[in-house]
Motif scaffolding. Structure first.
Motif, short mmCIF file in Angstrom:
data_model
loop_
_atom_site.label_atom_id
_atom_site.label_comp_id
_atom_site.label_asym_id
_atom_site.label_seq_id
_atom_site.Cartn_x
_atom_site.Cartn_y
_atom_site.Cartn_z
N ASN A 331 2.37 -0.90 -2.38
CA ASN A 331 1.49 0.06 -3.04
C ASN A 331 0.60 -0.57 -4.10
O ASN A 331 -0.41 0.01 -4.49
CB ASN A 331 2.33 1.17 -3.68
CG ASN A 331 3.09 1.97 -2.63
OD1 ASN A 331 2.55 2.31 -1.59
ND2 ASN A 331 4.36 2.23 -2.90
N SER A 332 0.99 -1.74 -4.59
CA SER A 332 0.19 -2.44 -5.59
C SER A 332 0.58 -3.91 -5.57
O SER A 332 1.57 -4.30 -4.93
CB SER A 332 0.44 -1.86 -6.99
OG SER A 332 1.78 -2.12 -7.40
N MET A 333 -0.20 -4.72 -6.28
CA MET A 333 0.10 -6.15 -6.35
C MET A 333 1.50 -6.39 -6.92
O MET A 333 2.25 -7.24 -6.44
CB MET A 333 -0.95 -6.85 -7.19
CG MET A 333 -0.78 -8.36 -7.30
SD MET A 333 0.20 -8.88 -8.73
CE MET A 333 -0.95 -8.55 -10.05
N ARG A 334 1.91 -5.63 -7.95
CA ARG A 334 3.19 -5.85 -8.60
C ARG A 334 4.38 -5.48 -7.72
O ARG A 334 5.50 -5.95 -7.94
CB ARG A 334 3.27 -5.07 -9.91
CG ARG A 334 2.39 -5.63 -11.02
CD ARG A 334 2.72 -4.95 -12.34
NE ARG A 334 4.10 -5.15 -12.71
CZ ARG A 334 4.57 -6.23 -13.33
NH1 ARG A 334 3.76 -7.21 -13.66
NH2 ARG A 334 5.86 -6.32 -13.64
N SER A 335 4.16 -4.62 -6.74
CA SER A 335 5.30 -4.21 -5.91
C SER A 335 5.73 -5.29 -4.93
O SER A 335 6.89 -5.33 -4.52
CB SER A 335 4.96 -2.91 -5.16
OG SER A 335 3.93 -3.12 -4.23
N LEU A 336 4.80 -6.18 -4.53
CA LEU A 336 5.16 -7.21 -3.54
C LEU A 336 6.23 -8.17 -4.07
O LEU A 336 7.20 -8.44 -3.34
CB LEU A 336 3.92 -7.97 -3.09
CG LEU A 336 4.18 -9.06 -2.04
CD1 LEU A 336 4.74 -8.46 -0.76
CD2 LEU A 336 2.91 -9.86 -1.74
#
Length: 484
Positions: A331-336
């Motif tokens: 859902n966002s860069m931080r979730s990966l």
């Protein structure tokens, strides 16, 4: 005017009747139940599993104020040193300091307790105070500073009351939660609230994904559990935002979906073994999303690939946008990083990427993250022969002279930026010495490739173009620049 008691009762009855008539004849719920439904049955079954944690450690004693000197040989020299305990330059003795926190039992037979790492950090002695007043010595089994989780072990004479983890992913904003702590060893204290928000980033670590709650979390409650109304642990109370040190309704808990695998690994390995993909990523801004034709600013944009890393071996390219990892949406860069970190090492997982407008599913075998790998996550106004001036950028072929001027390695390929018009839109994101290695997801061999890509973008009626840029330190990033 004076109203008698009987008349007052009569007036009250008339008012209640009028209220009932106005709402269709039904009494409002507050008139029927005398307040909200009690959570006592849930709390009674959980409070024994919450413990107080008392720690002590020695710290160096204060040096104190400078003492007056007495000349050696003075008849008072010996008594002076003895009085101030300063003989032979001795400093003040170490002193013991104590701290208090909370924790909860997840295995009553084995005596396994979960708490925050900051509750026991640096402790020389750890004592567990149980709800019934008994005390047990504890040892540290393992800790994870990145999620602020630690597990302790005690040796109980009989099995202790334990609680289980629930799903923090399933809990919703607005759901009721209950925080239980044992801050001062006096027994468990219960506070009630709701989930105020999810996926909060408070910049405390690389895997921030906090639950926010207005259930009071006060001093000494760190490490205590946050329960759902089924009595399952959905978070570990960790931090608050407060100007006074007391609860103002902004508390944060580490989600159970993050804590549970950490606890499992700490019990098994006494350390956390995280997955590794071998990519450097950046957020997909609205500008880049427009340049890529993505309808939503979601996913993680791959800025660079670690040679021979898991992603490189699996076929991931720089410029890909990772949209799904192992069946879960990015859902966002931080979730990966969170998804990759909890993936089993050596497991082959599907990774869905967006590449040149098309979705592709690649098979990538997850590696193991190490400390080293984690740390890596102006001139002449006229263009040189073969150069170009576009978008306020003076582009030149990569000659040996320019490589030497900007400190670029021989393996770097593309079009070098040898000058930037400070009034151009590109000046905010590109500087002299940067090398454009891709334009509109196509490799760049020289300045003319960039010019041709810009012409093609303009003909397609798109307003911006994405460039992949490499700097002198080998760092890669993607920028979106207007082409109008």
């Amino acid at each position: 005017m004076q109203v008698t008691e009987a008349r007052g009762r009569a007036l009250g009855t008339l008012m209640l009747a009028a209220l009932c008539a106005s709402i269709g004849g039904a009494l409002p719920s507050f008139a029927q139940t005398r307040g909200p439904q009690s959570v006592a049955p849930v709390a009674e079954g959980l409070i024994e599993a919450v413990v107080n944690i008392s720690t002590s450690q020695a710290i160096k004693g204060p040096q104190g104020l400078p003492l007056p000197s007495v000349p050696k040989g003075s008849p008072y020299h010996e008594y002076f040193d003895e009085f101030f305990d300063n003989k032979n330059g001795r400093s003040a003795p170490d002193r013991m300091v104590s701290s208090l926190g909370s924790g909860f039992i997840v295995d009553g037979k084995e005596g396994i307790i979960v708490t925050n790492n900051h509750v026991i950090d640096g402790a020389e002695e750890i004592q567990i105070n149980l709800h019934d007043g008994s005390k047990l010595k504890a040892e540290l089994l393992g800790k994870d500073t990145k999620t602020d989780i630690a597990i302790l072990k005690v040796t109980p004479k009989t099995p202790l009351k334990a609680v289980r983890f629930g799903s923090s992913a399933a809990i919703r904003v607005g759901d009721w939660v209950m925080a239980i702590g044992n801050p001062f060893g006096l027994g468990g204290s219960v506070t009630l609230g709701i989930i105020s928000a999810k996926a909060r980033n408070i910049n405390s670590g690389p895997y921030d994904d906090y639950l926010q709650t207005d259930a009071s979390i006060n001093k000494g409650n760190s490490g205590g559990p946050l329960f759902n109304m089924d009595g399952e642990v959905v978070g570990v109370n960790t931090a608050i935002i407060s100007p006074t040190g007391g609860s103002i309704g902004i508390g944060f808990a580490v989600p159970a979906d993050t804590v549970a695998p950490v606890v499992q690994q700490l019990r098994q390995y006494h350390e956390v073994r995280r997955g590794w993909l071998g990519v450097k990523i950046q957020s997909v801004s609205e500008e880049i999303a427009t340049a890529l034709g993505i309808p939503e600013s979601s996913g993680a944009l791959v800025a660079a690939i670690t040679p021979d890393g898991p992603a490189a071996k699996g076929g991931v390219n720089a410029g890909d946008v990772i949209m799904r990892f192992d069946g879960e949406d990015v859902n966002s860069m931080r979730s990966l990083p969170r998804l990759v970190a909890r993936a089993p090492i050596d497991k082959t997982v599907p990774v869905e990427v967006l590449r040149k407008g098309e979705r592709k599913t690649l098979q990538v075998t997850v590696g193991r993250l190490t400390d080293d790998e984690e740390k890596t996550l102006g001139g002449d106004d006229k263009p040189a022969p073969g150069g170009a001036e576009v978008l306020g950028l003076k582009l030149s072929p990569l000659t040996e002279a320019l490589r030497s001027k900007y400190g670029l390695d021989a393996g770097v390929k593309g079009a070098i930026v040898d000058g930037v018009d400070p009034k151009s839109p590109a000046a905010a994101s590109i500087k002299p010495g940067d090398v454009i290695v891709q334009a509109a997801n196509e490799p760049v061999a020289g300045p003319q490739d960039v010019a041709r890509r810009i012409d093609a973008i303009k003909k397609s009626s798109r307003k911006s173009m994405m460039l992949e840029v490499e700097d002198a330190k080998g760092g890669h990033r993607f920028v979106s620049v207007p082409v109008e």
